[in-house]
Design a protein around this motif. Structure first.
Motif, mmCIF file in Angstrom:
data_model
loop_
_atom_site.group_PDB
_atom_site.id
_atom_site.type_symbol
_atom_site.label_atom_id
_atom_site.label_comp_id
_atom_site.label_asym_id
_atom_site.label_seq_id
_atom_site.Cartn_x
_atom_site.Cartn_y
_atom_site.Cartn_z
ATOM 1 N N GLY A 51 -3.203 5.598 1.693
ATOM 2 C CA GLY A 51 -4.206 4.923 0.874
ATOM 3 C C GLY A 51 -3.679 4.073 -0.269
ATOM 4 O O GLY A 51 -4.379 3.852 -1.246
ATOM 5 N N LYS A 54 -0.804 -0.008 2.527
ATOM 6 C CA LYS A 54 0.237 -0.396 3.480
ATOM 7 C C LYS A 54 -0.360 -1.189 4.639
ATOM 8 O O LYS A 54 0.088 -2.283 4.956
ATOM 9 C CB LYS A 54 0.964 0.862 4.010
ATOM 10 C CG LYS A 54 1.616 1.687 2.902
ATOM 11 C CD LYS A 54 2.414 2.850 3.455
ATOM 12 C CE LYS A 54 1.546 3.902 4.120
ATOM 13 N NZ LYS A 54 0.604 4.555 3.205
ATOM 14 N N THR A 55 -1.382 -0.594 5.263
ATOM 15 C CA THR A 55 -2.014 -1.267 6.389
ATOM 16 C C THR A 55 -2.661 -2.575 5.942
ATOM 17 O O THR A 55 -2.547 -3.617 6.597
ATOM 18 C CB THR A 55 -3.069 -0.354 7.026
ATOM 19 O OG1 THR A 55 -2.452 0.896 7.356
ATOM 20 C CG2 THR A 55 -3.656 -0.977 8.268
HETATM 21 N N1 LIG Z 1 -3.044 -4.397 -3.566
HETATM 22 C C1 LIG Z 1 -4.290 -4.198 -3.140
HETATM 23 N N2 LIG Z 1 -5.251 -5.110 -3.379
HETATM 24 C C2 LIG Z 1 -6.497 -4.900 -2.952
HETATM 25 N N3 LIG Z 1 -6.907 -3.801 -2.295
HETATM 26 C C3 LIG Z 1 -6.013 -2.852 -2.027
HETATM 27 C C4 LIG Z 1 -4.659 -3.005 -2.440
HETATM 28 N N4 LIG Z 1 -3.983 -1.912 -2.059
HETATM 29 C C5 LIG Z 1 -4.869 -1.115 -1.446
HETATM 30 N N5 LIG Z 1 -6.090 -1.663 -1.412
HETATM 31 C C6 LIG Z 1 -7.288 -1.051 -0.831
HETATM 32 O O1 LIG Z 1 -7.018 0.336 -0.694
HETATM 33 C C7 LIG Z 1 -7.547 0.842 0.513
HETATM 34 C C8 LIG Z 1 -6.520 1.654 1.244
HETATM 35 O O2 LIG Z 1 -5.536 0.824 1.794
HETATM 36 P P1 LIG Z 1 -4.812 1.088 3.203
HETATM 37 O O3 LIG Z 1 -4.064 -0.136 3.533
HETATM 38 O O4 LIG Z 1 -5.764 1.589 4.205
HETATM 39 O O5 LIG Z 1 -3.819 2.271 2.814
HETATM 40 P P2 LIG Z 1 -2.605 2.874 3.659
HETATM 41 O O6 LIG Z 1 -2.428 2.073 4.893
HETATM 42 O O7 LIG Z 1 -1.456 2.786 2.711
HETATM 43 O O8 LIG Z 1 -2.975 4.298 3.922
HETATM 44 C C9 LIG Z 1 -8.063 -0.320 1.305
HETATM 45 O O9 LIG Z 1 -9.459 -0.272 1.239
HETATM 46 C C10 LIG Z 1 -7.550 -1.543 0.580
HETATM 47 O O10 LIG Z 1 -8.552 -2.497 0.587
#
Ligand SMILES: Nc1ncnc2c1ncn2[C@@H]1O[C@H](COP(=O)(O)OP(=O)(O)O)[C@@H](O)[C@H]1O
Ligand SMILES: [Mg+2]
Lengths: 291, 456
Positions: A51, A54-55
Motif C-alpha cells: 500500500g 508500488k503498483t
Molecule cells: N505517490 C502517490 N501519489 C498518489 N497516490 C498514491 C501514491 N502512492 C500511493 N498512492 C495511492 O495509494 C494506494 C495504494 O497504492 P498501491 O500501488 O496499490 O500500493 P502497493 O502496490 O505498494 O501495495 C493507491 O490507491 C494509490 O492511488
C-alpha cells in the motif's frame, strides 16, 4: 529501442512533472530512479510494505508514456505457462482427433503454430511492436524456479519456443518488478535491477497525496489525518496503516462531514485504519482514547 | 573523483554490503546521466545501483556522509566555528533553550537539525589535544547537552509552547522524539565529517561504521540496537517461513499433475509417455524449544523465542519451555499472537526459580523429561538454547541422552563464543555428545542461518 523517444522520460524534472500530472506524486528519489531506469534500460525493482504505491507507480508510468501496461500478477505456483506461453491443448487435441490418420510430422507442425499459442504477459511484452510497460507484480510470491526463468528473459530479452524458434524483443519494455519483501530475492536478480525502496511518505508528501486523491477534503483536516496516521505508524503493529488506508480513512471522514478530529471521532473511525484488534487497542492507548 | 568512488565502493564492501563489479559499472553509467552538483541526484544514483536491500541503507548513508559530504579542506571547520563566534559565547543552557524552541517551532523534520548540530559540534564537541590539533567527538556534545533532559522538557512543556491542543497535543510526543533522534544522528554525522576532513574517510570508517542489524552481537548490543534487531525479527521470520515452505515443496512430489502430463503428451501424439507428478503435502516437524532465561543469556532467549514463534506456521506445533533452575511451559503466552508482549510476560510469569536463581541445566532437563518426556516422539525436534553454564552442579546428561533417543533431532544453540566452551563451569561438550550438534549463535544472522539450514 531508444527510451528517449518518450518525451516524458528525457529528464528527472520531466519524469517528476509527468508523473504528477497523472496524479502520482513522486519524491526526488522516485523521479530520479525512474529516469535512470529508463536511461540505462534496466528493470526497476520496487520494494516496500503493502500500500505505498508500488503498483500504482507502474500504472502511472504507462499512463504518462502512453505505453500499454502488461501485468504479470505473481502468486505461488506461477510457472512458465503463466509467465511465457502455453499451448492451447483443447484446441490441439480437437485438431488431432479431426485429422486422424494424417502424417504426424505434418500435423505436429500445424498444431505447434501461432494459431495454438497462448501468449502470456512476458512473451507478449517481448513480441509487442510498440514499447510497453511490463509490470511483474509481487515477485516475492514466485518460487525460485520461476524467478530464475524471469531472470533469464530479463537479461536476454528473447524467448525460445522449441517448436517455433527464438523470438527477440523489438523494443525493450520499461520493466517494473514489485516486492513486499516477504522473502529475499536472488542476488542475481537484484544485481540486474535498479533498486527503489518505497517507504511511507513524509508528512508533506502524504498530505499532498491525500489532497490529490480526496480533493474535497479541507486542508487542515488532511494535515490532522496524516499526523495521526504517521504517529500510529511508529507503534509496533502487526499491520501498519498504508497510504491506501489513509485514503480510506480520509474518505470516511469526509463522508461523515467531520471537520476536525476529536477523540470521539477517532474512537469511532479508527477501525478503518487498523484491522487487528490488538493494533487497535495499542493505538487507542497511544492516542489516550479512554473507553 | 573516480578514486574516491572506488574507495567508497571498497568501504561499502568492507561494511558487509556486497557490491558486485557489474553494479559498480552501473553506478558509473548512472552518473553520466545526472548533474554532479545535484547532491541528491548524485546520492540517489549511487544508492539505486549499489544498494539492493533495505538493511544496507544505513551503512550506505554513513559512508556516503564521510566520503562525499566530508570532503573539503580541514580548516573549513575552524573557519565556520569562528563565524559562529557570536554564538560561541552562549553556554549549554541557552543552547538547550534554542534547541527546545527550534523543535517546538517544527524544525525537527528531515534535515532541519543539521545547522544546529553543526554549531553544537563546533561549540561543544572540540577536544584540544594540543594547541595546533583539535579533535571532535560526540560525547562532549551530549555531556553538555543532555538529550534526556531535553526530551523530558519537550514532553512536559512542548505541546503547550507550540500552542497544540487535543489530538495534536497527544501525538506531539512522537514528533519531539523524532526531532531529538534526528539531532543526535546529525551530530554524529557532523563529527564524522570533521574527522573525515582531517584524517581522511578511512579513519572514520575503521572505527565508527556500525555493523548491520543482523550482525550485531546479541550479548553487547545497546538498547537502540536491540530495537533495530526487534524490527528485524518479523521480516526475518517471514523470509524463513517462505524458504521452508519452498524447500518442503521441492523436496517431495506426489500425485499426478494432469495439465503437465497432457502438455508433455502432445509431443508424442497425445500418448502420455512422461508422467508429471504434483507436489505432495509435506510433513512438518513438531518443535520443542527449551530456553535458559537466566540473566547471562536472557537476551538471546528472547530473540530465539520470538523468531521461533514468528515462524510457527512452519511447524505442526511449537511448544516453548523456559528454565533457570527449574522448568516451566510458556506456550500459552504466545497464543495471543503478540510476540513482544509474550516475551515480556515470559519473564514476569514463568515459574522457573526453584532454589536460588542460578542456572541448573541438570535439574531442568531432568524435570522436563519427567513432566513432558512422554510427549517427545520420533516426530519431535528439540531445540535447547543456553550457554551450558551449570554453576558447577551435576550436569545429569542422562536426561538429555534419554530425550535424544526419543526425539528425531536434538539441537543446542550456544550464545557463547566457541573458545569459551568447556571453560569454567561450562558443561558444553558433556551435553553436546547427546545432540545432533551444538552451534555457536551470537547474532541474528547466525540464528537465521541455523534456522534455514538445519531446522527446516
Ligand atoms: N505517490 C502517490 N501519489 C498518489 N497516490 C498514491 C501514491 N502512492 C500511493 N498512492 C495511492 O495509494 C494506494 C495504494 O497504492 P498501491 O500501488 O496499490 O500500493 P502497493 O502496490 O505498494 O501495495 C493507491 O490507491 C494509490 O492511488
Ligand atoms: Mg501492489
Amino acid at each position: 529501442m531508444d527510451p528517449a523517444i518518450d518525451a516524458s522520460l528525457v529528464s528527472v524534472e520531466s519524469v517528476s512533472d509527468s508523473l504528477s500530472s497523472t496524479g502520482y506524486l513522486p519524491d526526488a528519489a522516485i523521479a530520479t530512479i525512474v529516469f535512470l531506469a529508463a536511461r540505462l534500460n534496466k528493470p526497476l525493482l520496487v520494494e516496500g510494505p503493502a500500500g505505498v504505491g508500488k503498483t500504482e507507480l507502474a500504472r502511472s508510468l504507462a499512463a504518462m508514456t502512453g505505453r500499454q501496461l502488461i501485468r504479470l500478477q505473481c502468486y505461488e505456483g506461477v510457472d512458465e505457462s503463466k509467465v511465457l506461453y502455453e499451448w492451447n491443448y483443447r484446441k490441439q487435441l480437437l485438431r488431432i482427433q479431426a485429422e486422424q490418420g494424417q502424417n504426424w510430422d505434418q500435423l505436429s507442425g500445424d498444431i505447434f503454430s501461432e494459431e495454438f499459442l497462448l501468449e502470456r504477459p512476458v512473451l507478449q511484452a517481448v513480441r509487442s511492436d510498440a514499447p510497453t510497460v511490463l509490470l511483474i507484480d509481487e515477485i516475492d510470491k514466485l518460487d525460485m524456479e520461476a524467478e530464475a526463468l524471469l531472470l533469464e528473459v530479463l537479461s536476454e530479452w528473447q524467448v525460445t519456443i522449441p517448436e517455433m524458434g527464438t523470438m527477440r524483443a523489438v523494443t525493450t519494455p520499461l520493466v517494473i518488478l514489485t516486492s513486499n519483501d516477504s522473502r529475499e530475492l536472488s542476488e542475481a536478480l537484484k544485481r540486474r535491477c535498479l533498486y527503489l525502496h518505497l517507504d511511507y511518505p513524509d508528512l508533506e508528501r502524504e498530505k499532498a497525496i491525500v489532497l490529490q486523491r480526496v480533493p474535497e477534503l479541507p486542508e487542515t483536516l488532511a494535515e490532522q489525518i496524516v499526523k495521526v496516521v504517521q504517529s500510529i505508524r511508529e507503534l509496533e503493529l502487526k499491520k501498519a496503516p498504508s497510504i491506501a488506508e489513509t485514503l480510506d480513512w480520509a474518505r470516511t471522514l469526509l463522508h461523515l462531514n467531520v471537520t476536525t478530529l476529536d477523540p470521539e471521532t477517532l474512537q469511532r473511525t479508527l477501525s478503518v485504519l487498523l484491522k487487528f484488534r490488538s493494533d487497535l487497542s495499542r493505538a487507542e492507548q497511544h492516542l489516550d482514547l479512554g473507553d | 573523483m573516480l578514486n574516491r568512488l572506488l574507495a567508497f565502493t571498497h568501504a561499502l564492501r568492507n561494511a558487509g554490503v556486497p557490491v558486485s563489479i557489474s553494479e559498480s559499472i552501473d553506478s558509473l553509467r548512472a552518473l553520466e546521466h545526472i548533474r554532479f552538483e545535484d547532491r541528491t541526484a548524485f546520492r540517489t544514483a549511487l544508492a539505486t545501483t549499489m544498494i539492493k536491500t533495505r538493511s544496507h541503507e544505513q551503512a550506505f548513508d554513513a559512508l556516503f556522509n564521510v566520503y562525499f559530504d566530508g570532503g573539503g579542506p580541514a580548516d573549513i571547520d575552524d573557519l565556520h566555528d569562528r563565524e559562529d563566534q557570536h554564538h560561541a559565547a552562549e553556554g549549554a543552557e541557552s543552547f538547550m533553550d534554542e534547541l527546545f524552541e527550534s523543535i517546538v517551532a517544527g524544525n525537527g523534520g528531515t534535515g532541519g537539525m543539521g545547522e544546529l548540530a553543526r554549531r553544537a559540534v563546533g561549540r561543544f564537541g572540540r577536544v584540544l589535544s594540543s594547541p595546533s590539533d583539535s579533535r571532535y567527538f560526540e560525547y562532549p556534545v551530549f555531556r553538555a547537552l543532555d538529550m534526556d533532559v531535553l526530551l523530558q522538557r519537550l514532553n512536559e512543556q512542548g505541546a503547550e509552547a507550540a500552542g497544540l491542543e487535543g489530538i495534536d497535543a497527544r501525538i506531539a510526543g512522537d514528533r519531539f522524539r523524532a526531532a531529538v533522534a534526528s539531532f543526535r544522528s546529525e551530530v554524529r554525522a557532523e563529527v564524522q565529517r570533521r574527522v573525515a576532513r582531517r584524517k581522511g574517510p578511512e579513519a572514520v570508517t575503521r572505527h565508527s561504521i556500525r555493523p548491520l542489524p543482523e550482525d550485531l552481537d546479541l550479548a553487547t548490543a545497546s538498547r537502540a540496537e536491540m530495537d533495530e534487531m526487534r524490527r528485524a525479527i518479523r521480516p526475518l521470520a517471514r523470509k524463513l517461513a517462505t524458504r521452508t515452505a519452498m524447500k518442503r515443496r521441492n523436496a517431495t512430489r506426489g500425485g499426478l499433475d494432469v495439465r503437465r502430463t497432457i502438455r508433455h503428451s502432445l509431443s508424442t501424439g497425445g500418448v502420455p509417455l512422461d508422467i508429471s507428478l504434483k507436489h505432495k503435502v509435506p510433513h512438518k516437524p513438531e518443535l520443542f524449544v527449551l530456553c535458559d532465561i537466566s540473566s547471562s543469556v536472557a537476551r538471546f532467549a528472547r530473540f530465539s523465542l520470538m523468531l521461533v514463534h514468528a515462524m510457527s506456521s512452519g511447524f505442526t506445533k511449537v511448544r516453548s519451555f523456559v528454565f533457570i533452575d527449574t522448568i516451566d511451559e510458556v506456550t500459552h503466552l504466545f497464543e495471543d499472537d503478540d510476540l513482544f508482549v509474550a516475551v515480556d510476560r515470559v519473564n514476569a510469569e514463568a515459574n522457573v526459580v526453584w532454589i536460588d536463581g542460578h542456572s541448573n541445566y541438570g535439574a531442568s532437563l531432568e524435570r522436563f523429561l519427567d513432566l513432558y518426556g512422554k510427549d517427545v516422539t520420533a516426530r519431535s525436534t528439540l531445540l535447547i538454547l543456553g550457554d551450558a553454564r551449570n554453576n558447577h552442579r551435576a550436569p545429569r546428561e542422562e536426561a538429555l541422552k534419554e530425550l535424544h533417543s526419543r526425539a528425531k533431532h536434538v539441537y543446542w544453540l550456544n550464545p557463547e563464543p566457541k573458545a569459551y566452551w568447556d571453560t569454567g563451569d561450562s558443561a558444553a561438550s558433556r551435553y553436546a555428545v547427546f545432540t545432533d550438534g551444538m552451534h555457536e549463535v551470537r547474532t541474528l544472522r547466525d540464528l537465521e542461518n541455523f534456522t534455514a539450514e538445519v531446522l527446516t
